[in-house]
Design a protein around this motif. Sequence first.
Motif, PDB file in Angstrom:
ATOM      1  N   ASN A 216      41.780  32.905  23.683  1.00  0.00           N
ATOM      2  CA  ASN A 216      41.329  32.715  22.721  1.00  0.00           C
ATOM      3  C   ASN A 216      40.038  34.098  22.879  1.00  0.00           C
ATOM      4  OD1 ASN A 216      41.926  31.528  21.139  1.00  0.00           O
ATOM      5  ND2 ASN A 216      40.205  29.800  21.529  1.00  0.00           N
TER       6      ASN A 216
ATOM      7  N   PRO B   5      36.865  32.898  16.173  1.00  0.00           N
ATOM      8  CA  PRO B   5      37.662  31.127  15.459  1.00  0.00           C
ATOM      9  C   PRO B   5      37.182  31.943  14.286  1.00  0.00           C
ATOM     10  CG  PRO B   5      35.045  31.166  16.485  1.00  0.00           C
ATOM     11  CD  PRO B   5      35.026  32.583  15.828  1.00  0.00           C
TER      12      PRO B   5
ATOM     13  N   TYR C  39      43.111  33.119  16.623  1.00  0.00           N
ATOM     14  CA  TYR C  39      42.524  32.118  17.636  1.00  0.00           C
ATOM     15  C   TYR C  39      43.144  30.842  17.161  1.00  0.00           C
ATOM     16  CZ  TYR C  39      37.918  29.883  19.425  1.00  0.00           C
ATOM     17  OH  TYR C  39      37.455  29.135  19.870  1.00  0.00           O
TER      18      TYR C  39
ATOM     19  N   ASP D  19      42.524  26.798  18.551  1.00  0.00           N
ATOM     20  CA  ASP D  19      41.990  26.109  18.124  1.00  0.00           C
ATOM     21  C   ASP D  19      42.143  24.632  18.814  1.00  0.00           C
ATOM     22  OD1 ASP D  19      40.234  23.929  17.082  1.00  0.00           O
ATOM     23  OD2 ASP D  19      40.846  24.284  14.836  1.00  0.00           O
TER      24      ASP D  19
END
Length: 125
Positions: free
Chosen positions: A54, A59, A64, A66
Motif C-alpha cells: 500500500n 486509502p 489500496y 484494505d
Amino acid sequence: MVNLTDESRAFHYGVYSIVFQIPPAKVTTYDKPGNSRQVGTSLKHCNVIFQDLNRGFDPSEEEYLDINSLPWWRVLSSSGKISPREDSQGQFVQADKLREENVVVSPAHKVDLEEYGWFPEDVNL
C-alpha cells in the motif's frame, strides 16, 4: 516496514487478489505445488506485507488493499483442514468465522471441499 522485491510484491498481490475473490460460504486451498509455503507466508504476514503493497497509495484509491476486508479465514490446507497456528486460538477464530458464513466445520476443524470448495479454472500464481 518490509521492502519487498518487485517479484515478491507481484506474488503477494496475486495471492491477496485471489483471496479477495473467494465468495462467502466458500473455501479454497493454498497447497499448490511449489507455492504452498509462500501462500501460507503471505497470509501469516499480511499485516506487514500490506504496508509495503500500500506504500504510495491513498486509502481512497482503488489499488489500496484494505486488510480488514481480506477473508483470510476462507483459505485451508489441501485436505480441507484449518492449519494449526502458533497462536492456539487461531484455529478456533478461523472455524468461528467460517461457521458465521454457514460453512460446516467438523470438531477436527475440517471442511468438506466437495460442498464448500471454490476452485476457479483461471487462477494462476
